[in-house]
Design an enzyme around this catalytic site. Structure first.
Site, PDB file in Angstrom:
ATOM      1  N   ILE A  12       0.815  -1.218   0.000  1.00  0.00           N
ATOM      2  CA  ILE A  12       0.000   0.000   0.000  1.00  0.00           C
ATOM      3  C   ILE A  12       0.851   1.272   0.000  1.00  0.00           C
ATOM      4  O   ILE A  12       0.433   2.299  -0.512  1.00  0.00           O
ATOM      5  CB  ILE A  12      -1.009   0.003   1.172  1.00  0.00           C
ATOM      6  CG1 ILE A  12      -2.111   1.035   0.915  1.00  0.00           C
ATOM      7  CG2 ILE A  12      -0.300   0.194   2.512  1.00  0.00           C
ATOM      8  CD1 ILE A  12      -3.316   0.883   1.803  1.00  0.00           C
ATOM      9  N   ASN A  25      -2.893   1.777  15.169  1.00  0.00           N
ATOM     10  CA  ASN A  25      -3.305   1.404  16.522  1.00  0.00           C
ATOM     11  C   ASN A  25      -3.792   2.673  17.209  1.00  0.00           C
ATOM     12  O   ASN A  25      -3.604   3.778  16.703  1.00  0.00           O
ATOM     13  CB  ASN A  25      -2.180   0.686  17.282  1.00  0.00           C
ATOM     14  CG  ASN A  25      -0.964   1.563  17.485  1.00  0.00           C
ATOM     15  OD1 ASN A  25      -1.068   2.679  17.985  1.00  0.00           O
ATOM     16  ND2 ASN A  25       0.198   1.079  17.079  1.00  0.00           N
ATOM     17  N   GLY A  33       3.251  -3.981  10.977  1.00  0.00           N
ATOM     18  CA  GLY A  33       2.405  -4.202   9.804  1.00  0.00           C
ATOM     19  C   GLY A  33       2.260  -2.975   8.929  1.00  0.00           C
ATOM     20  O   GLY A  33       3.227  -2.253   8.675  1.00  0.00           O
ATOM     21  N   ASP A  35       0.772  -0.180   9.550  1.00  0.00           N
ATOM     22  CA  ASP A  35       1.031   1.040  10.320  1.00  0.00           C
ATOM     23  C   ASP A  35       2.521   1.389  10.301  1.00  0.00           C
ATOM     24  O   ASP A  35       2.904   2.514   9.979  1.00  0.00           O
ATOM     25  CB  ASP A  35       0.534   0.834  11.753  1.00  0.00           C
ATOM     26  CG  ASP A  35       0.443   2.111  12.564  1.00  0.00           C
ATOM     27  OD1 ASP A  35       0.453   3.210  11.980  1.00  0.00           O
ATOM     28  OD2 ASP A  35       0.339   1.995  13.801  1.00  0.00           O
ATOM     29  N   TYR A 127      -4.390  -8.266  14.419  1.00  0.00           N
ATOM     30  CA  TYR A 127      -5.690  -8.201  15.089  1.00  0.00           C
ATOM     31  C   TYR A 127      -6.545  -9.431  14.796  1.00  0.00           C
ATOM     32  O   TYR A 127      -7.632  -9.587  15.347  1.00  0.00           O
ATOM     33  CB  TYR A 127      -6.428  -6.923  14.734  1.00  0.00           C
ATOM     34  CG  TYR A 127      -5.864  -5.672  15.410  1.00  0.00           C
ATOM     35  CD1 TYR A 127      -4.670  -5.701  16.140  1.00  0.00           C
ATOM     36  CD2 TYR A 127      -6.516  -4.467  15.323  1.00  0.00           C
ATOM     37  CE1 TYR A 127      -4.170  -4.569  16.751  1.00  0.00           C
ATOM     38  CE2 TYR A 127      -6.025  -3.314  15.940  1.00  0.00           C
ATOM     39  CZ  TYR A 127      -4.847  -3.381  16.649  1.00  0.00           C
ATOM     40  OH  TYR A 127      -4.359  -2.249  17.253  1.00  0.00           O
TER      41      TYR A 127
END
Length: 170
Positions: A12, A25, A33, A35, A127
């Site tokens: 991405i 988060n 990940g 983030d 998650y």
């Protein structure tokens, strides 16, 4: 109007879009990940704006299912929209919170005037959300959102994620 839904397999952080959604988060201060990748590639400008948000409106962090925008720093985008996905639970239905991540991100995109938005598969990493269920919820939420965004691009990291989303985008 319903946006065009596009699937892309890849990273991405390499996408060119008005807004790139970060599976953040609640601290907004980076993590692992997606983030971590967005913060690393986007550079210190993103973290600086996240710190400013924490110092002002989000002292206790961003709540699950909510979204907020910052600069995109060095990414090929104008904004990063940070959203906090729910941790999957076998004993509690949190699907409304996951759907809210997509709706709220699109609401923020509309406020910004974004026309193209790139989403990861929110909550499917650490998650633990099952990919097929996450894909179903994401696609349904985007289709029902009533957004002015013209293209929603789901950027999926691997074959399994791409296949799961492809089942629901048809």
């Amino acid at each position: 109007m319903t946006p065009t839904l596009t699937l892309v397999q890849g990273d991405i952080t390499g996408q060119s879009a008005d807004a790139i959604v970060n599976a953040a988060n609640s601290s907004l201060l980076g993590g692992g990940g997606v983030d971590g990748a967005i913060h690393r590639r986007g550079g210190p400008e993103i973290l600086a704006e996240c710190r400013a948000l924490r110092a002002s409106r989000y002292g206790k962090g961003l709540r699950t299912g909510q979204a907020v925008a910052t600069t995109a720093g060095r990414l090929d985008a104008r904004w990063v929209i940070h959203t906090v996905g729910p941790v999957h639970s076998a004993g509690e239905d949190r699907s409304a919170l996951l759907a809210s991540c997509y709706r709220e991100s699109l609401r923020v995109a509309d406020e910004l005037g974004a026309r193209t938005v790139a989403f990861p598969a929110v909550s499917t990493g650490v998650y633990g959300w099952p990919m097929d269920d996450a894909a179903r919820i994401a696609v349904e939420a985007v289709r029902a959102a009533g957004t002015a965004v013209e293209e929603v691009r789901f950027v999926l990291f691997d074959d399994r994620a791409y296949a799961a989303f492809a089942e629901h985008v048809r």
